[in-house]
Write a protein that holds these residues in place. Structure first.
Motif, PDB file in Angstrom:
ATOM      1  N   THR A 170       8.982  14.835  -1.854  1.00 28.99           N
ATOM      2  CA  THR A 170       9.204  14.766  -0.414  1.00 28.99           C
ATOM      3  C   THR A 170       8.412  13.606   0.190  1.00 28.99           C
ATOM      4  N   VAL A 171       8.928  13.080   1.294  1.00 30.70           N
ATOM      5  CA  VAL A 171       8.202  12.111   2.123  1.00 30.70           C
ATOM      6  C   VAL A 171       7.940  12.821   3.439  1.00 30.70           C
ATOM      7  N   ALA A 172       6.675  13.112   3.719  1.00 31.54           N
ATOM      8  CA  ALA A 172       6.340  13.899   4.900  1.00 31.54           C
ATOM      9  C   ALA A 172       4.900  13.611   5.324  1.00 31.54           C
ATOM     10  N   LYS A 173       4.548  14.076   6.532  1.00 33.75           N
ATOM     11  CA  LYS A 173       3.197  13.867   7.035  1.00 33.75           C
ATOM     12  C   LYS A 173       2.181  14.703   6.273  1.00 33.75           C
ATOM     13  N   THR A 174       2.592  15.893   5.856  1.00 32.38           N
ATOM     14  CA  THR A 174       1.694  16.760   5.106  1.00 32.38           C
ATOM     15  C   THR A 174       2.385  17.248   3.838  1.00 32.38           C
ATOM     16  N   ALA A 175       1.601  17.565   2.846  1.00 30.81           N
ATOM     17  CA  ALA A 175       2.145  18.027   1.569  1.00 30.81           C
ATOM     18  C   ALA A 175       2.762  19.408   1.714  1.00 30.81           C
ATOM     19  N   THR A 176       3.785  19.661   0.922  1.00 25.94           N
ATOM     20  CA  THR A 176       4.416  20.973   0.914  1.00 25.94           C
ATOM     21  C   THR A 176       3.673  21.885  -0.055  1.00 25.94           C
ATOM     22  N   ALA A 177       4.164  23.105  -0.167  1.00 28.81           N
ATOM     23  CA  ALA A 177       3.522  24.069  -1.065  1.00 28.81           C
ATOM     24  C   ALA A 177       3.606  23.626  -2.523  1.00 28.81           C
ATOM     25  N   ALA A 178       4.526  22.719  -2.822  1.00 30.50           N
ATOM     26  CA  ALA A 178       4.685  22.260  -4.209  1.00 30.50           C
ATOM     27  C   ALA A 178       3.465  21.482  -4.688  1.00 30.50           C
ATOM     28  N   PHE A 225       4.005  15.926  -5.696  1.00 29.21           N
ATOM     29  CA  PHE A 225       5.375  15.741  -5.225  1.00 29.21           C
ATOM     30  C   PHE A 225       5.430  15.202  -3.790  1.00 29.21           C
ATOM     31  N   HIS A 226       4.296  14.746  -3.276  1.00 24.16           N
ATOM     32  CA  HIS A 226       4.214  14.357  -1.871  1.00 24.16           C
ATOM     33  C   HIS A 226       3.867  12.886  -1.702  1.00 24.16           C
ATOM     34  N   VAL A 227       4.651  12.197  -0.835  1.00 24.71           N
ATOM     35  CA  VAL A 227       4.367  10.820  -0.435  1.00 24.71           C
ATOM     36  C   VAL A 227       4.187  10.824   1.070  1.00 24.71           C
ATOM     37  N   ASP A 228       3.080  10.244   1.535  1.00 25.69           N
ATOM     38  CA  ASP A 228       2.806  10.217   2.980  1.00 25.69           C
ATOM     39  C   ASP A 228       3.907   9.491   3.742  1.00 25.69           C
ATOM     40  N   ALA A 229       4.320  10.071   4.868  1.00 20.94           N
ATOM     41  CA  ALA A 229       5.294   9.423   5.741  1.00 20.94           C
ATOM     42  C   ALA A 229       4.683   8.175   6.360  1.00 20.94           C
ATOM     43  N   ARG A 251       0.827  -1.206   0.000  1.00 21.21           N
ATOM     44  CA  ARG A 251       0.000   0.000   0.000  1.00 21.21           C
ATOM     45  C   ARG A 251       0.861   1.255   0.000  1.00 21.21           C
ATOM     46  N   TRP A 252       1.925   1.241   0.847  1.00 18.10           N
ATOM     47  CA  TRP A 252       2.791   2.427   0.896  1.00 18.10           C
ATOM     48  C   TRP A 252       3.608   2.560  -0.383  1.00 18.10           C
ATOM     49  N   LYS A 253       4.089   1.456  -0.903  1.00 19.77           N
ATOM     50  CA  LYS A 253       4.872   1.521  -2.136  1.00 19.77           C
ATOM     51  C   LYS A 253       4.037   2.058  -3.295  1.00 19.77           C
ATOM     52  N   SER A 254       2.740   1.748  -3.273  1.00 17.74           N
ATOM     53  CA  SER A 254       1.874   2.198  -4.369  1.00 17.74           C
ATOM     54  C   SER A 254       1.701   3.718  -4.380  1.00 17.74           C
ATOM     55  N   LEU A 255       1.966   4.368  -3.231  1.00 22.51           N
ATOM     56  CA  LEU A 255       1.831   5.824  -3.157  1.00 22.51           C
ATOM     57  C   LEU A 255       2.818   6.545  -4.061  1.00 22.51           C
ATOM     58  N   TRP A 256       3.908   5.877  -4.400  1.00 24.99           N
ATOM     59  CA  TRP A 256       4.939   6.524  -5.214  1.00 24.99           C
ATOM     60  C   TRP A 256       4.559   6.616  -6.686  1.00 24.99           C
ATOM     61  N   ASP A 260      13.178  10.056   2.779  1.00 28.45           N
ATOM     62  CA  ASP A 260      13.119  11.380   2.151  1.00 28.45           C
ATOM     63  C   ASP A 260      14.525  11.872   1.810  1.00 28.45           C
ATOM     64  N   ASN A 261      15.443  11.743   2.763  1.00 28.74           N
ATOM     65  CA  ASN A 261      16.820  12.204   2.542  1.00 28.74           C
ATOM     66  C   ASN A 261      17.506  11.446   1.421  1.00 28.74           C
ATOM     67  N   LEU A 262      17.351  10.120   1.419  1.00 27.68           N
ATOM     68  CA  LEU A 262      18.082   9.339   0.424  1.00 27.68           C
ATOM     69  C   LEU A 262      17.503   9.536  -0.973  1.00 27.68           C
ATOM     70  N   VAL A 263      16.186   9.651  -1.080  1.00 25.34           N
ATOM     71  CA  VAL A 263      15.588   9.872  -2.400  1.00 25.34           C
ATOM     72  C   VAL A 263      15.995  11.244  -2.935  1.00 25.34           C
TER      73      VAL A 263
END
Length: 268
Positions: A216-224, A228-232, A196-201, A244-247
């Motif tokens: 980004t991988v974060a709890k909430t989406a950024t202004a972008a 460009f957002h994947v749920d943490a 399920r999480w992998k499908s988010l990408w 998030d850092n490695l990607v």
């Protein structure tokens, strides 16, 4: 009788000693340890080629999966034959023929000072970065580029995560992301393996129209925005930060950015 005992050699005295004597007990224990260690060592050496084959096949399975081509009913080697491995020189963003792509070892290269660099800024927590990596091109029936599979790795909470990211032919749209080796916490960070999480990408984008990296991988989406957002991962903040850092590291200037530019411009 005492004189006879003194005249006996060491071996004779050892053989004449009771079976439960300290000397015989220690001798048997040491002998068993030596024999067992020899058997274990011989078995490890004998199984090493098989282990390497299985390791390579597991890697191929993961590449097939992240590209959406894995079918348990199809021989892995045959299915993997659709891919075109190339050794990429990261600094130039172009392919090199210095190494055989079929046998090049990315991890060994990262540990070799001659083929790697020590990172001053190291957001992915990898220590050293190989100057060369093996990427995998997938072409359609007409010979046109369909997808490109890029190796990625970086530190999570407890371990280094090794995986692949699959991009569409435009070098910006993400088809999938998958990790094949890590030791993150079961039920928390290890949820990077959750389908399920992998499908988010799938369908997310790396960069905006200006070419700025936004994924980004974060709890909430950024202004972008959501593209460009994947749920943490729930309850796995540090693993999510690590992903998030490695990607962002590998998709950025120190990673594949120049290669992706060359890919988009058709210079490869």
């Amino acid at each position: 009788m005492s004189d006879n005992s003194e005249n006996k050699g060491f071996i004779r005295r050892f053989l004449d000693a009771p079976a439960d004597s300290v000397g015989k007990t220690v001798f048997v224990a040491v002998a068993l340890c030596l024999v067992a260690s020899m058997i274990v060592s011989a078995t490890a050496v004998a199984l090493r080629p098989t282990q390497e084959i299985n390791k390579q096949k597991d890697k191929q399975v993961n590449i097939l999966q992240v590209a959406g081509l894995y079918d348990p009913a199809v021989d892995v080697t045959d299915a993997f034959g659709k891919f075109e491995p190339q050794v990429l020189e990261i600094e130039t963003g172009t392919f090199t023929d210095k190494f055989d792509a079929a046998t090049f070892d990315d991890r060994a290269s990262a540990d070799n000072p001659e083929t790697s660099i020590e990172l001053d800024e190291d957001p992915a927590g990898i220590g050293r970065q190989s100057k060369y990596v093996t990427v995998y091109l997938l072409r359609d029936d007409a010979g046109e580029l369909d997808k490109v599979i890029l190796p990625i790795h970086g530190y999570g909470l407890w371990s280094t995560l090794y995986g692949f990211i699959a991009l569409e032919e435009n070098g910006n749209d993400i088809f999938g992301l998958q990790f094949y080796s890590h030791a993150e916490t079961p039920g928390l960070g290890a949820e990077v393996d959750n389908p399920r999480w992998k499908s988010l990408w799938s369908g997310k984008k790396l960069s905006d129209d200006n070419g700025d990296l936004q994924i980004t991988v974060a709890k909430t989406a950024t202004a972008a925005g959501a593209d460009f957002h994947v749920d943490a991962l729930a309850g796995a903040t540090l693993t999510s930060v690590g992903v998030d850092n490695l990607v962002r590291f590998w998709m950025g200037e120190e990673g594949y950015a120049l290669f992706l530019e060359n890919l988009k411009s058709g210079d490869l």
